[in-house]
Design a protein around this motif. Structure first.
Motif, PDB file in Angstrom:
ATOM      1  N   THR A   1       0.827  -1.206   0.000  1.00  0.00           N
ATOM      2  CA  THR A   1       0.000   0.000   0.000  1.00  0.00           C
ATOM      3  C   THR A   1       0.866   1.264   0.000  1.00  0.00           C
ATOM      4  O   THR A   1       2.050   1.214   0.330  1.00  0.00           O
ATOM      5  CB  THR A   1      -0.902   0.040   1.245  1.00  0.00           C
TER       6      THR A   1
ATOM      7  N   TRP B   1       0.690   3.524   2.152  1.00  0.00           N
ATOM      8  CA  TRP B   1       0.980   3.914   3.534  1.00  0.00           C
ATOM      9  C   TRP B   1       1.975   2.975   4.215  1.00  0.00           C
ATOM     10  O   TRP B   1       2.267   3.113   5.396  1.00  0.00           O
ATOM     11  CB  TRP B   1      -0.308   4.041   4.353  1.00  0.00           C
TER      12      TRP B   1
ATOM     13  N   ASN C   1      -0.540  -4.352   8.838  1.00  0.00           N
ATOM     14  CA  ASN C   1      -0.113  -2.991   9.118  1.00  0.00           C
ATOM     15  C   ASN C   1       1.115  -3.065  10.012  1.00  0.00           C
ATOM     16  O   ASN C   1       1.007  -3.391  11.198  1.00  0.00           O
ATOM     17  CB  ASN C   1      -1.238  -2.214   9.821  1.00  0.00           C
TER      18      ASN C   1
END
Length: 145
Positions: A108, A110, A130
């Protein structure tokens, strides 16, 4: 007067066919509570929350939401996992269970890794890793303070 803590106890996914949806979620690895579930509703322990599957029409009528109910209201259910490999495994499991892959898992913007699928009723799920969020031993996200 006591303060009520802000938390989520249960997420209900309104489905067209409870039995079919139950089979799909069991194939994803969710374990249905045989004691709490009934023919018209299935309950799954999903970490600290309960995932419920209930008939779309019954949910709409119970909430008295006929004027508002249009199906998926833009909500995405997410599952955070401990690694990119775990995301790939879950996306493959979802596809093998009958999910429609909306976005293959990829890095991603991010700094994480995620993919999206839709269950047989069109509910959108994100499966993500994440690296900035810690997961506890039960897989619950521990947000940084």
């Amino acid at each position: 007067m006591s303060i009520v803590p802000a938390h989520i106890s249960l997420i209900t996914v309104a489905v067209a066919d409870v039995a079919k949806a139950t089979a799909f979620y069991e194939q994803l690895g969710f374990a249905r509570s045989k004691i709490a579930s009934q023919e018209s509703v299935s309950f799954f322990q999903a970490g600290p929350v309960v995932l419920a599957l209930w008939g779309r029409d019954e949910q709409r009528d119970d909430a008295q939401a006929a004027e508002l109910w249009t199906g998926n209201g833009g909500i995405v259910i997410a599952q955070n996992l401990p690694s990119e490999d775990a995301v790939d495994v879950m996306m493959a499991r979802a596809e093998a269970s009958g999910a429609r892959i909306l976005k293959q898992a990829t890095k991603t913007f991010w700094g994480g890794y995620n993919g999206y699928f839709a269950d047989p009723d069109g509910h959108v799920w994100e499966v993500a890793f994440n690296p900035f969020w810690e997961l506890d031993e039960d897989g619950r996200v521990k947000l940084p303070e």
